[in-house]
Write a protein that holds these residues in place. Sequence first.
Motif, PDB file in Angstrom:
ATOM      1  N   HIS A   2       0.826  -1.207   0.000  1.00 16.93           N
ATOM      2  CA  HIS A   2       0.000   0.000   0.000  1.00 16.93           C
ATOM      3  C   HIS A   2       0.863   1.260   0.000  1.00 16.93           C
ATOM      4  CE1 HIS A   2      -3.499   2.457   0.406  1.00 16.93           C
ATOM      5  NE2 HIS A   2      -3.132   2.939   1.579  1.00 16.93           N
ATOM      6  N   GLY A   3       1.851   1.313   0.895  1.00 22.01           N
ATOM      7  CA  GLY A   3       2.673   2.507   1.001  1.00 22.01           C
ATOM      8  C   GLY A   3       4.041   2.334   0.365  1.00 22.01           C
ATOM      9  N   SER A   4       4.970   1.782   1.135  1.00 22.81           N
ATOM     10  CA  SER A   4       6.346   1.573   0.671  1.00 22.81           C
ATOM     11  C   SER A   4       6.761   0.150   1.005  1.00 22.81           C
ATOM     12  CB  SER A   4       7.285   2.561   1.376  1.00 22.81           C
ATOM     13  OG  SER A   4       8.633   2.163   1.251  1.00 22.81           O
ATOM     14  N   PRO A   5       7.650  -0.456   0.214  1.00 22.07           N
ATOM     15  CA  PRO A   5       8.164  -1.770   0.598  1.00 22.07           C
ATOM     16  C   PRO A   5       8.974  -1.720   1.892  1.00 22.07           C
ATOM     17  CG  PRO A   5       9.316  -0.936  -1.330  1.00 22.07           C
ATOM     18  CD  PRO A   5       8.162  -0.021  -1.091  1.00 22.07           C
ATOM     19  N   CYS A   6       9.379  -0.528   2.322  1.00 23.79           N
ATOM     20  CA  CYS A   6      10.048  -0.379   3.619  1.00 23.79           C
ATOM     21  C   CYS A   6       9.042  -0.435   4.763  1.00 23.79           C
ATOM     22  CB  CYS A   6      10.794   0.954   3.688  1.00 23.79           C
ATOM     23  SG  CYS A   6      11.946   1.280   2.348  1.00 23.79           S
ATOM     24  N   TYR A  65       4.300   7.137   3.199  1.00 23.16           N
ATOM     25  CA  TYR A  65       3.932   7.788   1.941  1.00 23.16           C
ATOM     26  C   TYR A  65       5.159   7.951   1.049  1.00 23.16           C
ATOM     27  CZ  TYR A  65      -0.600   9.039   3.954  1.00 23.16           C
ATOM     28  OH  TYR A  65      -1.857   8.989   4.510  1.00 23.16           O
ATOM     29  N   VAL A  66       5.088   7.418  -0.145  1.00 25.85           N
ATOM     30  CA  VAL A  66       6.159   7.621  -1.128  1.00 25.85           C
ATOM     31  C   VAL A  66       5.691   8.721  -2.072  1.00 25.85           C
ATOM     32  CG1 VAL A  66       7.638   6.568  -2.864  1.00 25.85           C
ATOM     33  CG2 VAL A  66       6.839   5.211  -0.933  1.00 25.85           C
ATOM     34  N   GLU A  68      14.579   5.384  -0.942  1.00 25.89           N
ATOM     35  CA  GLU A  68      14.528   4.435   0.172  1.00 25.89           C
ATOM     36  C   GLU A  68      13.671   3.222  -0.186  1.00 25.89           C
ATOM     37  OE1 GLU A  68      13.114   6.645   3.503  1.00 25.89           O
ATOM     38  OE2 GLU A  68      14.912   7.908   3.638  1.00 25.89           O
ATOM     39  N   ALA A  69      12.566   3.453  -0.891  1.00 23.72           N
ATOM     40  CA  ALA A  69      11.691   2.352  -1.284  1.00 23.72           C
ATOM     41  C   ALA A  69      12.409   1.392  -2.229  1.00 23.72           C
ATOM     42  CB  ALA A  69      10.429   2.900  -1.943  1.00 23.72           C
ATOM     43  N   PHE A  70      13.117   1.915  -3.209  1.00 18.25           N
ATOM     44  CA  PHE A  70      13.872   1.059  -4.126  1.00 18.25           C
ATOM     45  C   PHE A  70      14.938   0.257  -3.377  1.00 18.25           C
ATOM     46  CE2 PHE A  70      12.558   4.071  -7.630  1.00 18.25           C
ATOM     47  CZ  PHE A  70      11.919   3.124  -8.418  1.00 18.25           C
ATOM     48  N   ALA A  71      15.544   0.873  -2.354  1.00 16.32           N
ATOM     49  CA  ALA A  71      16.590   0.193  -1.586  1.00 16.32           C
ATOM     50  C   ALA A  71      16.046  -0.934  -0.719  1.00 16.32           C
ATOM     51  CB  ALA A  71      17.341   1.196  -0.716  1.00 16.32           C
ATOM     52  N   CYS A  72      14.750  -0.910  -0.447  1.00 14.93           N
ATOM     53  CA  CYS A  72      14.141  -1.906   0.446  1.00 14.93           C
ATOM     54  C   CYS A  72      13.710  -3.185  -0.264  1.00 14.93           C
ATOM     55  CB  CYS A  72      12.940  -1.296   1.169  1.00 14.93           C
ATOM     56  SG  CYS A  72      13.396  -0.226   2.544  1.00 14.93           S
ATOM     57  N   THR A  73      13.819  -3.223  -1.580  1.00 11.06           N
ATOM     58  CA  THR A  73      13.410  -4.425  -2.311  1.00 11.06           C
ATOM     59  C   THR A  73      14.258  -4.592  -3.560  1.00 11.06           C
ATOM     60  OG1 THR A  73      11.581  -5.524  -3.480  1.00 11.06           O
ATOM     61  CG2 THR A  73      11.605  -3.121  -3.526  1.00 11.06           C
ATOM     62  N   PRO A  74      14.567  -5.830  -3.943  1.00 16.05           N
ATOM     63  CA  PRO A  74      15.271  -6.053  -5.201  1.00 16.05           C
ATOM     64  C   PRO A  74      14.326  -6.113  -6.402  1.00 16.05           C
ATOM     65  CG  PRO A  74      15.005  -8.140  -4.066  1.00 16.05           C
ATOM     66  CD  PRO A  74      14.429  -7.080  -3.162  1.00 16.05           C
ATOM     67  N   ALA A  75      13.013  -6.057  -6.157  1.00 16.55           N
ATOM     68  CA  ALA A  75      12.045  -6.190  -7.243  1.00 16.55           C
ATOM     69  C   ALA A  75      12.209  -5.085  -8.274  1.00 16.55           C
ATOM     70  CB  ALA A  75      10.623  -6.172  -6.684  1.00 16.55           C
ATOM     71  N   ARG A  76      12.033  -5.442  -9.528  1.00 14.16           N
ATOM     72  CA  ARG A  76      12.131  -4.447 -10.598  1.00 14.16           C
ATOM     73  C   ARG A  76      10.911  -3.533 -10.608  1.00 14.16           C
ATOM     74  NH1 ARG A  76      11.625  -5.104 -17.118  1.00 14.16           N
ATOM     75  NH2 ARG A  76      12.331  -2.998 -17.633  1.00 14.16           N
ATOM     76  N   TRP A  77       9.752  -4.118 -10.337  1.00 16.43           N
ATOM     77  CA  TRP A  77       8.501  -3.372 -10.343  1.00 16.43           C
ATOM     78  C   TRP A  77       7.944  -3.314  -8.923  1.00 16.43           C
ATOM     79  CZ3 TRP A  77       6.657  -1.400 -14.982  1.00 16.43           C
ATOM     80  CH2 TRP A  77       7.204  -1.932 -16.154  1.00 16.43           C
ATOM     81  N   VAL A  78       7.604  -2.111  -8.473  1.00 15.48           N
ATOM     82  CA  VAL A  78       6.939  -1.919  -7.182  1.00 15.48           C
ATOM     83  C   VAL A  78       5.632  -1.189  -7.464  1.00 15.48           C
ATOM     84  CG1 VAL A  78       7.076  -0.952  -4.867  1.00 15.48           C
ATOM     85  CG2 VAL A  78       9.166  -1.725  -6.026  1.00 15.48           C
ATOM     86  N   PHE A  79       4.521  -1.753  -7.008  1.00 23.64           N
ATOM     87  CA  PHE A  79       3.208  -1.141  -7.193  1.00 23.64           C
ATOM     88  C   PHE A  79       2.659  -0.736  -5.834  1.00 23.64           C
ATOM     89  CE2 PHE A  79       3.753  -4.194 -10.699  1.00 23.64           C
ATOM     90  CZ  PHE A  79       3.737  -3.291 -11.761  1.00 23.64           C
ATOM     91  N   HIS A  80       2.179   0.503  -5.745  1.00 26.05           N
ATOM     92  CA  HIS A  80       1.711   1.020  -4.447  1.00 26.05           C
ATOM     93  C   HIS A  80       0.613   2.049  -4.664  1.00 26.05           C
ATOM     94  CE1 HIS A  80       3.621   5.163  -4.218  1.00 26.05           C
ATOM     95  NE2 HIS A  80       4.065   4.697  -5.363  1.00 26.05           N
TER      96      HIS A  80
END
Length: 248
Positions: A116-120, A125-126, A134-146
């Motif tokens: 919903h918010g951030s993978p962190c 709120y992103v 910070e959100a990109f650093a919290c996951t290795p996933a290429r795609w993040v949906f929020h």
Amino acid sequence: MRYLLLADIHGNLPALEAVLRHAEVRGFDRVLFLGDAVGYYPDGDAVLSHLRALGAEGVLGNHDAWLLTLDALQGGGYVFEILRWQRARLSPENRAYLAALPWALRPEGADWVAVHGSPCDPLVYVDELEAAREAFACTPARWVFHGHTHLAGAFLALDGPKGPWVRYQAFTEAEQELVVAPKARALVNPGSVGQPRDGVPLAGYAIWDTDAACVEAYRVPFDLERVRARLAAAGFPEGLYERLRLGR
């Protein structure tokens, strides 16, 4: 595979129905729900029935979690009053569906994650570049949906010599396409179906095409006066209509 991306519906049934009619013409295979089916507008139960009928995969939003834990919460003003009203009208099946949603979703072997918010932190709120880094650093996933911010757009990251370069693209036009380069990563917010807050008084949604590595973002008009009538019938604040009229 084409995923229909829905976020922050917030009990706004006319907006959801308009989005589904619009999306049906464009075609989709599966539905990914990014949290907050309930809250603000009266038709939380009907929204959840639609999500169940669509077989939507999804994640829990903060309003969803609040509804499920209201007995342990204090205060909250009209937001919690609305959630109590909605909880009393929720079917057992829809409540069970909501309660089964996880905070984050990443199928085994997938290159995407939904939150919903951030993978962190699902409640963060992103909405600016540092939060996106910070959100990109919290996951290795290429795609993040929020969702959560009610702002339609995407952060794009590309590795650089001193860390990732990150830029933002808003989705404020009636129709936009975002193609993500092979070495880039994307953090995508399809916008709020039920309560946009970017100054565009139109429902936001997107379709993710996994084969084309692109996101099709759309803004859709819906029947504001029907929402206003539902608010009046339920005794909800008139200000919730004004927010929709202004897109704020």
